[in-house]
Design a protein around this motif. Structure first.
Motif, short mmCIF file in Angstrom:
data_model
loop_
_atom_site.label_atom_id
_atom_site.label_comp_id
_atom_site.label_asym_id
_atom_site.label_seq_id
_atom_site.Cartn_x
_atom_site.Cartn_y
_atom_site.Cartn_z
N LEU A 6 0.80 -1.22 0.00
CA LEU A 6 0.00 0.00 0.00
C LEU A 6 0.83 1.27 0.00
N PRO A 7 1.86 1.41 0.82
CA PRO A 7 2.65 2.64 0.77
C PRO A 7 3.41 2.80 -0.56
N ALA A 8 3.78 1.72 -1.18
CA ALA A 8 4.54 1.79 -2.42
C ALA A 8 3.65 2.18 -3.60
N PHE A 9 2.39 1.80 -3.56
CA PHE A 9 1.47 2.07 -4.66
C PHE A 9 0.21 2.73 -4.12
N PRO A 10 0.27 4.01 -3.80
CA PRO A 10 -0.91 4.67 -3.23
C PRO A 10 -2.02 4.79 -4.26
N GLU A 11 -3.22 4.85 -3.78
CA GLU A 11 -4.36 5.04 -4.66
C GLU A 11 -4.30 6.43 -5.29
N PRO A 12 -4.64 6.56 -6.55
CA PRO A 12 -4.62 7.89 -7.17
C PRO A 12 -5.67 8.79 -6.52
N GLU A 13 -5.35 10.07 -6.47
CA GLU A 13 -6.28 11.03 -5.88
C GLU A 13 -7.49 11.18 -6.78
N ALA A 14 -8.64 11.24 -6.17
CA ALA A 14 -9.87 11.42 -6.93
C ALA A 14 -9.95 12.88 -7.37
N THR A 15 -10.36 13.08 -8.62
CA THR A 15 -10.52 14.44 -9.13
C THR A 15 -12.00 14.74 -9.23
N ALA A 16 -12.31 16.00 -9.14
CA ALA A 16 -13.71 16.41 -9.29
C ALA A 16 -14.15 16.16 -10.73
N ASP A 17 -15.43 16.00 -10.91
CA ASP A 17 -15.95 15.71 -12.26
C ASP A 17 -15.69 16.84 -13.23
N ASP A 18 -15.60 18.08 -12.75
CA ASP A 18 -15.40 19.20 -13.66
C ASP A 18 -13.93 19.43 -13.99
N GLN A 19 -13.02 18.68 -13.37
CA GLN A 19 -11.61 18.81 -13.66
C GLN A 19 -11.16 17.69 -14.59
N MET A 20 -10.25 18.05 -15.50
CA MET A 20 -9.70 17.03 -16.39
C MET A 20 -8.48 16.40 -15.73
N ALA A 21 -8.22 15.19 -16.09
CA ALA A 21 -7.00 14.53 -15.63
C ALA A 21 -5.81 15.25 -16.26
N PRO A 22 -4.68 15.31 -15.59
CA PRO A 22 -3.52 16.02 -16.14
C PRO A 22 -3.10 15.49 -17.51
N ILE A 23 -3.19 14.21 -17.72
CA ILE A 23 -2.78 13.66 -19.02
C ILE A 23 -3.73 14.13 -20.12
N GLU A 24 -5.01 14.23 -19.79
CA GLU A 24 -5.98 14.70 -20.80
C GLU A 24 -5.75 16.17 -21.11
N GLN A 25 -5.43 16.96 -20.10
CA GLN A 25 -5.12 18.38 -20.32
C GLN A 25 -3.88 18.52 -21.20
N ALA A 26 -2.88 17.69 -20.97
CA ALA A 26 -1.66 17.73 -21.78
C ALA A 26 -1.96 17.35 -23.22
N ARG A 27 -2.83 16.38 -23.43
CA ARG A 27 -3.20 15.98 -24.79
C ARG A 27 -3.91 17.12 -25.52
N ILE A 28 -4.80 17.80 -24.82
CA ILE A 28 -5.52 18.91 -25.44
C ILE A 28 -4.56 20.03 -25.82
N GLU A 29 -3.64 20.36 -24.91
CA GLU A 29 -2.67 21.41 -25.20
C GLU A 29 -1.79 21.02 -26.37
#
Length: 61
Positions: A6-29
């Protein structure tokens, strides 16, 4: 064993529905940058072709 991983592989932080995932934002840019670059290439090629054909006129912005 699971408790040790568990400490080695933490769960990803949940994002709000109105926010894009960072990878998706990078793809759009990246996509927007590619579109802009393609448009600049088309303009440059058209200007070069016009100069070669003798139809080039300076335009004021």
């Amino acid at each position: 064993m699971r408790a040790l991983s568990l400490p080695a592989f933490p769960e990803p932080e949940a994002t709000a529905d109105d926010q894009m995932a960072p990878i998706e934002q990078a793809r759009i840019e990246r996509r927007q940058a590619d579109v802009s670059h393609s448009a600049a290439l088309r303009r440059a090629r058209a200007e070069r072709a016009a100069r070669r054909a003798g139809r080039w006129r300076w335009r004021l912005p």
